[in-house]
Motif scaffolding. Structure first.
Motif, PDB file in Angstrom:
ATOM      1  N   VAL A   1       0.843  -1.204   0.000  1.00 26.73           N
ATOM      2  CA  VAL A   1       0.000   0.000   0.000  1.00 26.73           C
ATOM      3  C   VAL A   1       0.876   1.251   0.000  1.00 26.73           C
ATOM      4  O   VAL A   1       0.576   2.231  -0.689  1.00 26.73           O
TER       5      VAL A   1
ATOM      6  N   THR B   1       0.093  10.690   1.810  1.00 32.05           N
ATOM      7  CA  THR B   1       0.814  11.000   3.048  1.00 32.05           C
ATOM      8  C   THR B   1       0.337  10.122   4.199  1.00 32.05           C
ATOM      9  O   THR B   1       1.135   9.505   4.909  1.00 32.05           O
ATOM     10  N   VAL B   2      -0.970  10.075   4.383  1.00 30.99           N
ATOM     11  CA  VAL B   2      -1.494   9.397   5.575  1.00 30.99           C
ATOM     12  C   VAL B   2      -1.255   7.892   5.492  1.00 30.99           C
ATOM     13  O   VAL B   2      -0.906   7.258   6.492  1.00 30.99           O
ATOM     14  N   PHE B   3      -1.410   7.305   4.302  1.00 29.11           N
ATOM     15  CA  PHE B   3      -1.120   5.861   4.218  1.00 29.11           C
ATOM     16  C   PHE B   3       0.366   5.582   4.444  1.00 29.11           C
ATOM     17  O   PHE B   3       0.724   4.596   5.086  1.00 29.11           O
TER      18      PHE B   3
ATOM     19  N   LEU C   1      -5.544  17.568  -1.460  1.00 29.49           N
ATOM     20  CA  LEU C   1      -6.250  16.545  -0.671  1.00 29.49           C
ATOM     21  C   LEU C   1      -5.944  15.143  -1.184  1.00 29.49           C
ATOM     22  O   LEU C   1      -5.797  14.205  -0.393  1.00 29.49           O
ATOM     23  N   PHE C   2      -5.866  14.978  -2.497  1.00 33.82           N
ATOM     24  CA  PHE C   2      -5.453  13.669  -3.028  1.00 33.82           C
ATOM     25  C   PHE C   2      -4.067  13.302  -2.497  1.00 33.82           C
ATOM     26  O   PHE C   2      -3.818  12.153  -2.127  1.00 33.82           O
TER      27      PHE C   2
ATOM     28  N   THR D   1       6.167  15.427   7.759  1.00 32.13           N
ATOM     29  CA  THR D   1       5.602  14.556   8.805  1.00 32.13           C
ATOM     30  C   THR D   1       6.071  13.113   8.665  1.00 32.13           C
ATOM     31  O   THR D   1       5.901  12.320   9.586  1.00 32.13           O
TER      32      THR D   1
ATOM     33  N   ILE E   1       3.423  19.669   5.444  1.00 32.01           N
ATOM     34  CA  ILE E   1       2.598  18.666   6.133  1.00 32.01           C
ATOM     35  C   ILE E   1       2.606  17.357   5.349  1.00 32.01           C
ATOM     36  O   ILE E   1       2.690  16.270   5.927  1.00 32.01           O
TER      37      ILE E   1
ATOM     38  N   MET F   1      -2.811  14.068   0.277  1.00 35.50           N
ATOM     39  CA  MET F   1      -2.887  13.665   1.682  1.00 35.50           C
ATOM     40  C   MET F   1      -3.263  12.188   1.836  1.00 35.50           C
ATOM     41  O   MET F   1      -2.956  11.572   2.862  1.00 35.50           O
ATOM     42  N   ILE F   2      -3.970  11.621   0.861  1.00 35.36           N
ATOM     43  CA  ILE F   2      -4.220  10.174   0.902  1.00 35.36           C
ATOM     44  C   ILE F   2      -2.883   9.440   0.926  1.00 35.36           C
ATOM     45  O   ILE F   2      -2.678   8.522   1.724  1.00 35.36           O
TER      46      ILE F   2
ATOM     47  N   PHE G   1      -0.076   8.525  -4.636  1.00 35.32           N
ATOM     48  CA  PHE G   1      -0.919   9.682  -4.369  1.00 35.32           C
ATOM     49  C   PHE G   1      -0.142  10.846  -3.762  1.00 35.32           C
ATOM     50  O   PHE G   1      -0.518  11.998  -3.960  1.00 35.32           O
TER      51      PHE G   1
ATOM     52  N   ILE H   1      -0.198   3.128  -3.263  1.00 33.75           N
ATOM     53  CA  ILE H   1      -1.072   4.246  -2.871  1.00 33.75           C
ATOM     54  C   ILE H   1      -0.225   5.373  -2.294  1.00 33.75           C
ATOM     55  O   ILE H   1      -0.386   6.537  -2.663  1.00 33.75           O
TER      56      ILE H   1
ATOM     57  N   TRP I   1       2.334   7.364   6.316  1.00 28.26           N
ATOM     58  CA  TRP I   1       2.550   7.611   7.745  1.00 28.26           C
ATOM     59  C   TRP I   1       2.086   6.414   8.587  1.00 28.26           C
ATOM     60  O   TRP I   1       2.805   5.958   9.478  1.00 28.26           O
ATOM     61  N   MET I   2       0.920   5.920   8.275  1.00 27.62           N
ATOM     62  CA  MET I   2       0.347   4.839   9.092  1.00 27.62           C
ATOM     63  C   MET I   2       1.127   3.543   8.976  1.00 27.62           C
ATOM     64  O   MET I   2       1.311   2.823   9.954  1.00 27.62           O
ATOM     65  N   PHE I   3       1.534   3.205   7.745  1.00 29.14           N
ATOM     66  CA  PHE I   3       2.113   1.883   7.518  1.00 29.14           C
ATOM     67  C   PHE I   3       3.637   1.863   7.620  1.00 29.14           C
ATOM     68  O   PHE I   3       4.250   0.823   7.440  1.00 29.14           O
TER      69      PHE I   3
END
Lengths: 435, 435, 435
Positions: free
Chosen positions: C69, C225-227, C219-220, C286, C282, C222-223, C77, C73, C229-231
């Motif tokens: 991912v 970024t956040v994935f 915003l796209f 991050t 951001i 950020m999808i 993204f 992703i 960051w999480m994984f």
């Protein structure tokens, strides 16, 4: 609205850096790796049958990651429905959650020190993510009307109070709340509503031009909705007793959510103009089944029992968005931006009540008793257990309302950079936005 | 188009609520938790070596969640490519899938009752999600041209027919189809094409102004594409024999998809104006490798064998989008909105044929035989096995075409709120949309 | 800029098809399924305690999917922030990664043949995805200024050179780099920067009108970024020794990233006009905590040690975006589209240095020594180990800069369809785009 500055240039960096440095010092003093001894994987997981074979410390890791996705993608994107507040929704969600999980680990861990240390396991990381959820739910109630500084203050206070209530509910009362309908969802919602009441803005009584969605912002929000919907079984089962109980928690949540979708869609069409579906309902009320089945998730209520809970939750939640939210705003001065009362508040209470009923009917599996042996004498009658469930619900609501009111009063102090009314729901006050 | 009302205010809520209540009653009668006895984790998983050590009932849970993401994010967002139909794509996808997984659990489970009950395990939940996939594939063929009521009717009928065909293929014929090239992909595609044929709209022969994408709708669709692409190895291996077979299914799918990307991109550039890439091809044809390797996924075809299958699938699928879809629409009256014939139909048949070849060459591992001992006498010759594979493909296509035609005729009845031609591909007919 | 054609119609399909066919042939000769013998699950995983009980070959599968991912992703993204380059960002990311993972499996596997074969396990698939990451990092440096043909050439060369450096660092030097701060992040960044230097475009010194974001493109992004960051904890722990070491790698990365968020937000606000947050910071800074803690992730640095690394990385990275990137572009002729120097370059070096310090302080757990018994004699002194860490960092930077320069010179050849200056950062040169 007094003309205090909304410039974050000093306030925000100083607060954020100070908080992080304090947190690092607290970690240096109190936090250590889990070494697999002392039941550090979490009380729920170290029952007799697990002790025979040493368990991989990463057994819960896939569920942890599902919860992680709910916190950062789920909550973050769910709130991007506003047309000009997407940066703040997903961006401040990341900021608050990143701080909250550190703070939550300490605030929860201090109640369970081992050799003077908080020993970090995947189980503890899941609980840290859970504590984060309360803040993000409350964030939904005040979305668009608060500064990053105010929100960091809310995070510190809410997590601290959550830690106290959770300890009371789980350890002193010995109540069951595996999916946290009461201690996370109801608590977070009513905490946020109390804060919103304190921050009431009469000038926004008539809706603000930016307090709405555009076509693509609603699609971004659906990313949040669908990830929350899919991974909710992990949320409700992550800290359940491994084995049959955990499977039961997954199964109940899966079917409750499925039934909830049907009732939410049906009622949305029923109450809307010309039978059309409303994106606000679909984005939120379809999730109410996950909230409401939380307390009972690992109880033997039958798949159909879970479906009834989800079915009712979908109806209540949709009706709340349609009829109750406007009343709260106009009559009670509670401007609930995301409608957390409908998604987390009422379904959370429904979950708490369902838990009382289920416990009074002896639906709790025996494993759950074993996990809290110290208070097993409290369990002689299911009536007494039901009373403890009721006390847990009352405690969660009480801490939320009192804690939220005090927190709201502190957040109302005029020097935290709160946005003026006309700049609410607008990213450009705190973000560089290219028009 | 007759002037029947498209107002959903009564039709849709009554149908949705009635279906859910009936489903809950069926669950109360037939569905129970899996208690770990009776091989309830699924026949494939309870082989001799698993019986020695009691398996965690959540072993398959991470793969289940991958499949879940494919169903709800993958299919849902893949269809958001249309400029004004994103709410319906991801929203109706959620509605249909949430109902289909409940209905599918019953329709599949009734063939395998244990003590008169369907015992829900993660394995059964994966299969319920699988049955959902057939409906979502067919949904793609009629996307933009059907009402929510029509789609719920299609769901009921298609899942029921799918359950019959699956039982026939897996239990009676004893065919291999671990990744469901035949029983899900080919079945879902030709079912949907048959429905689309019945619902033919001559007025849409020249393309509709909303039957196209805009820049950001194509990016939303890529969220669906990429999640489908990444998690397809889980789809094709989730119900494989645990251990080496499952690893083989993951490996074959991983490499088939990788090879497919290269051929899909190459052919897209080759057939397009000035060698430019076409988003429709990239969003869809890159996935054909996952479809086509499905039947053979757990067979010993070699990683390079899987790559050849994926490579060919990418070519066929891209050429289909470019040359075949327009012919189907203009000459055969089959208006296939998402081109499911190219992504699921032809690659599904390719997968079925590859399976016939592989079985005839004895590429099936012995584990698979053990999993269906009752019919092991059918397996004396690989030729006979290959014949059974062929029969399975024929059965899947036959049930799909006949079932789809009948379903299409029922959906054509004029009182289900079908949208008039000019409102096709437009969310605002069934959704509150702020312009 | 000479007037060579940017038409991809022949160049690209021929190159892509040829590469895939060659790859399939190489797979037919060299690649086989892992049969669970010969330690094919990866050297790190087959230590003495695992040999007693036969391990499920899919134990690492959930972590593999997290990494998957991040690659498809996350990276895809993250780069969609550009207003008119989203198709290329997520689309070419898919193309390059799909090819790179096949090529990487061979280029890494040829160093570890078993019976003349590369035996594919989940462990090897994770490493293949890892090798892909280097290419995607370099892609970020040249995003918007290169043709698909140029990028495929870069992929072939970069993966090959990566394979050599990785073998040198891990096997010859015996250095620790579990989360690959040096061999992936620093390597990929400086390779890409060297390529970017070779492809310097003086005409783009003043910013291009398409070299920026719009609201929804951010915003796209950020999808992604956040994935990522999480994984990231999965990325840094996937190939760690299972058990306590792996838990340590997860824990360190989780807290490093959390601390990094606070410092990145604080510094972004501190350096920006009126204290506003900048989306570029951001989206990227991050994540620097995940990069920087990579080398030390499985070392006993304490959670607070990990947090200090993350905290510093967030500061360095944000300052880099604000002050260093413009200097690189104007003074050194390095136009780094995504700022990979700030996200992967400097934090990667920081990670390498942190690793040298940690190893010199004996923070490496004994498991790590066991995993490379052949070179245990090298480990007599921690000073010597620290020197090996330093050599690994130097080797990674050296291979990156020399390899990137040569690769850039080859990519500069005028017949690869490089876009003219005025068409940079614009999808429509290589994609069918409806305006």
């Amino acid at each position: 609205m007094p003309a205090y500055s909304t410039n974050m240039r000093l306030k925000f960096p100083i607060l954020a850096l100070t908080l992080e440095i304090i947190t690092i010092i607290l970690f240096a003093v109190f936090v250590d790796y889990d070494d697999g001894k002392h039941g550090g994987h979490g009380a729920h997981n170290t029952t007799h049958h697990d002790e025979k074979t040493e368990q991989d410390p990463l057994t819960l890791y896939p569920m942890f990651q599902d919860v992680h996705v709910m916190i950062f993608i789920g909550f973050g994107f769910l709130m991007t429905f506003l047309k000009r507040y997407g940066f703040s929704s997903v961006g401040l969600n990341l900021l608050l959650a990143a701080f909250a999980l550190q703070w939550g680990l300490i605030m929860q861990g201090l109640w369970h020190l081992e050799d003077g240390k908080i020993k970090v396991s995947i189980f503890k990381m899941i609980n840290a993510d859970f504590s984060t959820a309360t803040v993000l739910i409350s964030f939904g109630a005040v979305l668009g009307k608060t500064s990053p500084v105010q929100l960091l203050i809310m995070t510190i206070l809410e997590i601290t109070i959550f830690g106290i209530n959770e300890h009371l509910v789980a350890e002193i009362l010995g109540a069951n709340d595996v999916g946290a309908s009461m201690i996370i969802h109801a608590f977070g919602a009513y905490f946020g509503l109390a804060v919103a009441r304190m921050l009431y803005r009469p000038a926004l009584r008539n809706s603000h031009e930016n307090d709405g969605s555009v076509y693509h912002s609603d699609l971004f929000a659906m990313i949040g909705t669908v990830f929350l919907w899919m991974f909710w079984p992990s949320f409700n089962s992550a800290i359940a007793e491994s084995g049959t109980d955990q499977l039961m928690a997954v199964t109940n949540t899966y079917f409750s959510l499925a039934a909830c979708v049907l009732s939410a869609y049906a009622v949305s069409s029923l109450v809307e103009h010309k039978g059309k579906l409303d994106m606000v309902h679909i984005q939120n009320a379809t999730l109410a089944g996950g909230v409401a089945v939380g307390t009972c998730a690992d109880m033997d209520i039958g798949p159909f029992g879970a479906m009834i809970i989800g079915f009712v939750a979908g109806i209540i939640s949709t009706l709340g968005f349609k009829f109750l939210t406007p009343i709260l705003a106009s009559n009670l001065g509670i401007q609930d931006t995301c409608g957390v009362h409908n998604l987390h508040g009422m379904p959370g209470i429904l979950g708490g009540i369902a838990g009382i009923v289920a416990v009074s009917q002896n639906k709790v599996s025996c494993h759950n008793y074993l996990s809290t042996p110290a208070i097993s004498h409290l369990r002689h009658s299911s009536l007494r257990s039901a009373a403890m469930q009721g006390a847990a619900l009352a405690s969660s609501l009480g801490f939320a309302l009192v804690g939220g009111t005090i927190t709201g009063l502190i957040m109302k102090l005029p020097f935290w950079g709160q946005p003026p009314d006309q700049n609410c729901f607008d990213d450009s006050i705190y973000w560089e936005v290219i028009i």
